[in-house]
Design a protein around this motif. Structure first.
Motif, PDB file in Angstrom:
ATOM      1  N   GLN A   3       0.825  -1.200   0.000  1.00 40.93           N
ATOM      2  CA  GLN A   3       0.000   0.000   0.000  1.00 40.93           C
ATOM      3  C   GLN A   3       0.867   1.260   0.000  1.00 40.93           C
ATOM      4  OE1 GLN A   3      -3.603  -0.582   1.800  1.00 40.93           O
ATOM      5  NE2 GLN A   3      -4.089   1.547   2.178  1.00 40.93           N
ATOM      6  N   PHE A   4       1.957   1.261   0.751  1.00 42.58           N
ATOM      7  CA  PHE A   4       2.821   2.437   0.846  1.00 42.58           C
ATOM      8  C   PHE A   4       3.582   2.694  -0.448  1.00 42.58           C
ATOM      9  CE2 PHE A   4       7.016   4.264   2.053  1.00 42.58           C
ATOM     10  CZ  PHE A   4       6.580   5.499   2.503  1.00 42.58           C
ATOM     11  N   LEU A   5       4.145   1.637  -1.062  1.00 44.75           N
ATOM     12  CA  LEU A   5       5.020   1.816  -2.219  1.00 44.75           C
ATOM     13  C   LEU A   5       4.336   1.627  -3.571  1.00 44.75           C
ATOM     14  CD1 LEU A   5       8.154  -0.115  -0.919  1.00 44.75           C
ATOM     15  CD2 LEU A   5       7.876   2.368  -1.108  1.00 44.75           C
ATOM     16  N   ILE A   6       3.410   0.702  -3.664  1.00 41.45           N
ATOM     17  CA  ILE A   6       2.831   0.373  -4.972  1.00 41.45           C
ATOM     18  C   ILE A   6       1.578   1.201  -5.250  1.00 41.45           C
ATOM     19  CG2 ILE A   6       1.951  -1.460  -6.468  1.00 41.45           C
ATOM     20  CD1 ILE A   6       4.957  -1.748  -5.654  1.00 41.45           C
ATOM     21  N   THR A   7       0.567   1.062  -4.392  1.00 44.99           N
ATOM     22  CA  THR A   7      -0.672   1.803  -4.652  1.00 44.99           C
ATOM     23  C   THR A   7      -0.578   3.243  -4.155  1.00 44.99           C
ATOM     24  OG1 THR A   7      -1.756   1.238  -2.554  1.00 44.99           O
ATOM     25  CG2 THR A   7      -2.010  -0.323  -4.412  1.00 44.99           C
ATOM     26  N   GLN A   8       0.359   3.498  -3.254  1.00 42.63           N
ATOM     27  CA  GLN A   8       0.571   4.814  -2.640  1.00 42.63           C
ATOM     28  C   GLN A   8      -0.683   5.366  -1.970  1.00 42.63           C
ATOM     29  OE1 GLN A   8       2.902   7.543  -4.951  1.00 42.63           O
ATOM     30  NE2 GLN A   8       4.437   5.996  -5.404  1.00 42.63           N
ATOM     31  N   GLU A   9      -1.510   4.440  -1.502  1.00 42.15           N
ATOM     32  CA  GLU A   9      -2.646   4.830  -0.683  1.00 42.15           C
ATOM     33  C   GLU A   9      -2.151   5.033   0.739  1.00 42.15           C
ATOM     34  OE1 GLU A   9      -6.111   2.218  -1.109  1.00 42.15           O
ATOM     35  OE2 GLU A   9      -5.143   1.442  -2.915  1.00 42.15           O
ATOM     36  N   PRO A  10      -2.829   5.878   1.493  1.00 45.09           N
ATOM     37  CA  PRO A  10      -2.398   6.067   2.882  1.00 45.09           C
ATOM     38  C   PRO A  10      -2.485   4.744   3.656  1.00 45.09           C
ATOM     39  CG  PRO A  10      -4.075   7.687   2.271  1.00 45.09           C
ATOM     40  CD  PRO A  10      -3.975   6.708   1.150  1.00 45.09           C
ATOM     41  N   VAL A  11      -1.481   4.497   4.470  1.00 43.88           N
ATOM     42  CA  VAL A  11      -1.509   3.335   5.345  1.00 43.88           C
ATOM     43  C   VAL A  11      -2.009   3.856   6.689  1.00 43.88           C
ATOM     44  CG1 VAL A  11      -0.179   1.463   6.366  1.00 43.88           C
ATOM     45  CG2 VAL A  11       0.445   2.325   4.108  1.00 43.88           C
ATOM     46  N   THR A  12      -3.235   3.527   6.997  1.00 42.86           N
ATOM     47  CA  THR A  12      -3.891   4.053   8.193  1.00 42.86           C
ATOM     48  C   THR A  12      -3.790   3.063   9.351  1.00 42.86           C
ATOM     49  OG1 THR A  12      -6.007   3.077   7.608  1.00 42.86           O
ATOM     50  CG2 THR A  12      -5.558   5.303   6.741  1.00 42.86           C
ATOM     51  N   HIS A  13      -4.092   3.561  10.535  1.00 45.90           N
ATOM     52  CA  HIS A  13      -4.148   2.677  11.706  1.00 45.90           C
ATOM     53  C   HIS A  13      -5.225   1.612  11.507  1.00 45.90           C
ATOM     54  CE1 HIS A  13      -2.111   5.608  14.752  1.00 45.90           C
ATOM     55  NE2 HIS A  13      -1.459   5.531  13.606  1.00 45.90           N
ATOM     56  N   GLU A  14      -6.328   1.973  10.887  1.00 45.38           N
ATOM     57  CA  GLU A  14      -7.409   1.023  10.642  1.00 45.38           C
ATOM     58  C   GLU A  14      -6.947  -0.097   9.711  1.00 45.38           C
ATOM     59  OE1 GLU A  14      -7.740   4.426  10.309  1.00 45.38           O
ATOM     60  OE2 GLU A  14      -8.798   4.690  12.210  1.00 45.38           O
ATOM     61  N   TYR A  15      -6.188   0.262   8.692  1.00 40.69           N
ATOM     62  CA  TYR A  15      -5.652  -0.748   7.772  1.00 40.69           C
ATOM     63  C   TYR A  15      -4.696  -1.685   8.514  1.00 40.69           C
ATOM     64  CZ  TYR A  15      -3.480  -2.815   3.632  1.00 40.69           C
ATOM     65  OH  TYR A  15      -3.015  -3.706   2.693  1.00 40.69           O
ATOM     66  N   VAL A  16      -3.843  -1.133   9.343  1.00 42.42           N
ATOM     67  CA  VAL A  16      -2.924  -1.941  10.152  1.00 42.42           C
ATOM     68  C   VAL A  16      -3.723  -2.918  11.010  1.00 42.42           C
ATOM     69  CG1 VAL A  16      -1.285  -1.858  12.092  1.00 42.42           C
ATOM     70  CG2 VAL A  16      -1.060  -0.245  10.179  1.00 42.42           C
ATOM     71  N   ASP A  17      -4.766  -2.438  11.644  1.00 44.87           N
ATOM     72  CA  ASP A  17      -5.584  -3.291  12.502  1.00 44.87           C
ATOM     73  C   ASP A  17      -6.222  -4.429  11.702  1.00 44.87           C
ATOM     74  OD1 ASP A  17      -4.867  -1.577  14.542  1.00 44.87           O
ATOM     75  OD2 ASP A  17      -6.837  -0.605  14.678  1.00 44.87           O
ATOM     76  N   ARG A  18      -6.658  -4.144  10.484  1.00 42.70           N
ATOM     77  CA  ARG A  18      -7.230  -5.196   9.620  1.00 42.70           C
ATOM     78  C   ARG A  18      -6.174  -6.240   9.284  1.00 42.70           C
ATOM     79  NH1 ARG A  18      -9.081  -2.182   4.751  1.00 42.70           N
ATOM     80  NH2 ARG A  18      -9.345  -4.264   3.893  1.00 42.70           N
ATOM     81  N   VAL A  19      -4.955  -5.797   8.967  1.00 41.92           N
ATOM     82  CA  VAL A  19      -3.866  -6.730   8.657  1.00 41.92           C
ATOM     83  C   VAL A  19      -3.553  -7.595   9.877  1.00 41.92           C
ATOM     84  CG1 VAL A  19      -1.409  -6.910   8.065  1.00 41.92           C
ATOM     85  CG2 VAL A  19      -2.880  -5.307   6.817  1.00 41.92           C
ATOM     86  N   LEU A  20      -3.467  -6.978  11.042  1.00 40.80           N
ATOM     87  CA  LEU A  20      -3.186  -7.740  12.266  1.00 40.80           C
ATOM     88  C   LEU A  20      -4.288  -8.757  12.564  1.00 40.80           C
ATOM     89  CD1 LEU A  20      -1.728  -4.944  14.559  1.00 40.80           C
ATOM     90  CD2 LEU A  20      -0.529  -6.988  13.753  1.00 40.80           C
ATOM     91  N   ARG A  21      -5.541  -8.351  12.436  1.00 44.27           N
ATOM     92  CA  ARG A  21      -6.635  -9.301  12.666  1.00 44.27           C
ATOM     93  C   ARG A  21      -6.564 -10.472  11.687  1.00 44.27           C
ATOM     94  NH1 ARG A  21      -9.500  -4.601  13.777  1.00 44.27           N
ATOM     95  NH2 ARG A  21     -10.325  -4.492  11.669  1.00 44.27           N
ATOM     96  N   ALA A  22      -6.254 -10.181  10.432  1.00 44.40           N
ATOM     97  CA  ALA A  22      -6.138 -11.252   9.439  1.00 44.40           C
ATOM     98  C   ALA A  22      -5.000 -12.201   9.799  1.00 44.40           C
ATOM     99  CB  ALA A  22      -5.925 -10.665   8.045  1.00 44.40           C
ATOM    100  N   LEU A  23      -3.881 -11.660  10.228  1.00 45.93           N
ATOM    101  CA  LEU A  23      -2.729 -12.491  10.609  1.00 45.93           C
ATOM    102  C   LEU A  23      -3.087 -13.391  11.779  1.00 45.93           C
ATOM    103  CD1 LEU A  23       0.316 -13.282  10.584  1.00 45.93           C
ATOM    104  CD2 LEU A  23       0.667 -11.392  12.187  1.00 45.93           C
ATOM    105  N   PHE A  24      -3.668 -12.799  12.813  1.00 46.71           N
ATOM    106  CA  PHE A  24      -3.945 -13.584  14.014  1.00 46.71           C
ATOM    107  C   PHE A  24      -5.120 -14.544  13.826  1.00 46.71           C
ATOM    108  CE2 PHE A  24      -1.069 -10.514  15.773  1.00 46.71           C
ATOM    109  CZ  PHE A  24      -0.319 -11.295  16.644  1.00 46.71           C
ATOM    110  N   THR A  25      -6.041 -14.220  12.958  1.00 48.13           N
ATOM    111  CA  THR A  25      -7.121 -15.138  12.658  1.00 48.13           C
ATOM    112  C   THR A  25      -6.574 -16.344  11.890  1.00 48.13           C
ATOM    113  OG1 THR A  25      -8.772 -13.393  12.607  1.00 48.13           O
ATOM    114  CG2 THR A  25      -9.315 -15.425  11.448  1.00 48.13           C
ATOM    115  N   GLY A  26      -5.682 -16.070  10.949  1.00 49.35           N
ATOM    116  CA  GLY A  26      -5.142 -17.141  10.115  1.00 49.35           C
ATOM    117  C   GLY A  26      -4.040 -17.959  10.775  1.00 49.35           C
ATOM    118  N   MET A  27      -3.294 -17.348  11.704  1.00 45.29           N
ATOM    119  CA  MET A  27      -2.137 -18.048  12.275  1.00 45.29           C
ATOM    120  C   MET A  27      -2.200 -18.135  13.799  1.00 45.29           C
ATOM    121  SD  MET A  27       0.899 -16.509   9.893  1.00 45.29           S
ATOM    122  CE  MET A  27       2.139 -17.653  10.483  1.00 45.29           C
ATOM    123  N   GLY A  28      -3.300 -17.715  14.370  1.00 43.48           N
ATOM    124  CA  GLY A  28      -3.385 -17.680  15.828  1.00 43.48           C
ATOM    125  C   GLY A  28      -3.475 -19.054  16.467  1.00 43.48           C
ATOM    126  N   LYS A  29      -3.636 -19.001  17.788  1.00 43.31           N
ATOM    127  CA  LYS A  29      -3.732 -20.234  18.589  1.00 43.31           C
ATOM    128  C   LYS A  29      -4.953 -21.025  18.223  1.00 43.31           C
ATOM    129  CE  LYS A  29      -2.322 -20.416  22.948  1.00 43.31           C
ATOM    130  NZ  LYS A  29      -2.198 -20.112  24.340  1.00 43.31           N
TER     131      LYS A  29
END
Length: 175
Positions: free
Chosen positions: A149-175
């Motif tokens: 998002q930062f380098l290719i699409t150059q869209e703002p990387v927001t806190h909300e986007y970060v939170d979505r990425v983290l939720r996806a990571l922990f949902t897919g790889m969590g306990k």
């Protein structure tokens, strides 16, 4: 280095030159070239002087909250001048300058990745993550969407986007 950041912010990386930095700083260009072989190397050191320890990981015992805090700090750094636009230009320049690419990786990207993996490892050892949680894959999953998002699409990387990425990571790889 301060002059490099100021001038880079004013005129952009493409127009930035060691000669212009030397003239504004009141230094000889040969003095600058003795320490930095290129404007990319000078910009890297200048940017690194800005971030210092601002991207260190907290360890509150909550891996999700700690990742969130650290990545939000990184997003805030990348989302604002002078670091964000100049870092984007530096990454672009590194695509054509193998020495700069190696220095960027060695001095910024690899240490940040190592801190992330170490924090994930601590969380895994504390039972916050599954014992088979793939740390290097988690690092790739965390950084990939953010850099995309930062380098290719150059869209703002927001806190909300970060939170979505983290939720996806922990949902897919969590306990």
């Amino acid at each position: 280095m301060r002059t490099t950041l100021e001038l880079g912010q004013e005129i952009g990386y493409a127009k930035l030159s060691i000669e212009a930095v030397a003239a504004r700083a009141g230094a000889g260009k040969h003095t600058i070239y003795r320490r930095w072989p290129s404007k990319g190397a000078l910009l890297l050191d200048s940017l690194l002087s800005l971030h210092k320890s601002s991207l260190d990981y907290p360890d509150t015992g909550d891996i999700f909250a700690d990742l969130r805090t650290q990545i939000h700090a990184a997003v805030d750094l990348l989302g604002n001048p002078p670091f964000g636009p100049l870092y984007r230009a530096l990454v672009s320049e590194a695509q054509h300058d193998p020495q700069l690419a190696a220095a960027l990786n060695e001095r910024f990207i690899s240490p940040q990745a190592a801190m992330t993996v170490a924090r994930l490892e601590t969380a895994r050892d504390q039972g916050q993550l599954s014992p088979d949680f793939d740390l290097s894959l988690a690092m790739a999953i965390l950084s990939g969407p953010l850099y995309f998002q930062f380098l290719i699409t150059q869209e703002p990387v927001t806190h909300e986007y970060v939170d979505r990425v983290l939720r996806a990571l922990f949902t897919g790889m969590g306990k």
